[in-house]
Design an enzyme around this catalytic site. Structure first.
Site, short mmCIF file in Angstrom:
data_model
loop_
_atom_site.label_atom_id
_atom_site.label_comp_id
_atom_site.label_asym_id
_atom_site.label_seq_id
_atom_site.Cartn_x
_atom_site.Cartn_y
_atom_site.Cartn_z
NE ARG A 11 -3.63 0.14 2.66
CZ ARG A 11 -3.78 0.95 3.68
NH1 ARG A 11 -3.05 0.80 4.77
NH2 ARG A 11 -4.67 1.93 3.65
CE LYS A 13 0.83 3.17 5.58
NZ LYS A 13 1.09 2.53 6.88
N GLY A 98 14.95 -1.25 6.24
CA GLY A 98 13.81 -0.61 5.60
C GLY A 98 13.62 0.81 6.11
CB ALA A 99 13.08 4.01 4.32
CG ASP A 100 9.02 0.45 6.67
OD1 ASP A 100 10.20 0.07 6.63
OD2 ASP A 100 8.06 -0.35 6.58
NE ARG A 101 13.30 -2.84 11.15
CZ ARG A 101 14.38 -3.62 11.23
NH1 ARG A 101 14.88 -4.20 10.14
NH2 ARG A 101 14.98 -3.79 12.39
#
Length: 244
Positions: A11, A13, A98-101
Site C-alpha cells: 500500500r 499512504k 527498511g526506511a519505514d523502520r
C-alpha cells in the site's frame, strides 16, 4: 505544503502537512493506476515531496511518475541513516534497513526520547527496540497476518477456510477455527515476547502502528497506538537537515 508518502510492500499512504498541521491523508494499493487521485485539490500548493519507501526500484520510478501527475514539486526519497539527533542505528550497513523502520524510530525518538519499542503491524510485522541512550538494540521482522493467511491458502491448498478477524486463541474445533485461532495464537506469542522484552530492556513505552495495530491491542499488547508514526519520523527527517 509538504506531501509525505509512505510506500510499503502493498500500500501507499500519504499525508499533506503544513507545519505541524495535517491537512489531508489518504491511502491506495501500490498497483492502482491513480494512487494520488485524492491529492488533486492540493497539487498546486505542494512545494516538496518526501518519500519513505521499501518498494522496488521499479515501483519507486512508477511512484515518481504518479506523483508527477498531481504535483510539480521536487520528490526526495529518504532512506535509513547511521544516526540522527542521538538515535543510533545498530546496522553496519544501514542501506539494508527498511526506511519505514528507521522513520518509525525517528518519529518515536523525536516525541519520546528514551527507551521504547516500535511495532509496525503491517503486511510484515517489524519490532525494533531502542535503549534509553538512543542506541538501537536491534529488532525482528515477522510475517504479518495477511501474509500468514495467504501462505496457508496457497501453500496448504487442502486447508480451505474463511478468515475472520476475531482474536480467539482457544483450540479450534473446525478447520476454520484451527486456522483463525492459530493465527491469533501466534500473534499472542509475539505480543507476550514484546511485553517481556520491554521489561528486560527497560523500555518505558511501546509504540504501535500499522494496519493491524488494533488486533495487537485486542490481544493484549500494552502499547500506545500512533497510526502516523512513520509520517512523523519522515517529516522530522525532511525538515531536520542531513543525518549521518
Amino acid at each position: 505544503m509538504m506531501l509525505l508518502v509512505d510506500s510499503g510492500n502493498t500500500r501507499i499512504k500519504w499525508r499533506v502537512v503544513q507545519g505541524a498541521q495535517v491537512k489531508a491523508e489518504g491511502a491506495a494499493m501500490l498497483d492502482e493506476k491513480a494512487p494520488f487521485a485524492g491529492l488533486a485539490h492540493f497539487g498546486p500548493d505542494i512545494t516538496r515531496v518526501a518519500v519513505s519507501s521499501v518498494a522496488s526500484e521499479q515501483n519507486c520510478r512508477e511512484l515518481e511518475q504518479a506523483l508527477s501527475r498531481v504535483t510539480r514539486a521536487p520528490v526526495t526519497f529518504y532512506w535509513s541513516e547511521s544516526s540522527r539527533q542521538g538515535l543510533v542505528n545498530s546496522y553496519q550497513d544501514v542501506r539494508k534497513m527498511g526506511a519505514d523502520r528507521w522513520h518509525g524510530m525517528v518519529g518515536a525518538w523525536s516525541r519520546y526520547p528514551g527507551g521504547f519499542a516500535v511495532v509496525d503491524a503491517g503486511s510484515a510485522v517489524t519490532v525494533d527496540y531502542v535503549a534509553e541512550s538512543g542506541a538501537h538494540i536491534g529488532g525482528y521482522i515477522l510475517p504479518g497476518l495477511r501474509m500468514m493467511r495467504r501462505s496457508l491458502k496457497l501453500d496448504a491448498a487442502r486447508i480451505g477456510f474463511e478468515h475472520d478477524d476475531q482474536v480467539n486463541t482457544l483450540p479450534g474445533r473446525s478447520t476454520g477455527e484451527c486456522a483463525n485461532h492459530g493465527l491469533a495464537w501466534l500473534t499472542l506469542g509475539v505480543i507476550e515476547r514484546i511485553n517481556a522484552d520491554a521489561r528486560v530492556h527497560n523500555l518505558r513505552r511501546v509504540l504501535l502502528t500499522g494496519g493491524d495495530a488494533q488486533r495487537f491491542v485486542d490481544l493484549g499488547l500494552q502499547a500506545e497506538v500512533r497510526p502516523g508514526l512513520v509520517f512523523e519520523g519522515l517529516q522530522a527527517v525532511a525538515q531536520g537537515g542531513k543525518g549521518e
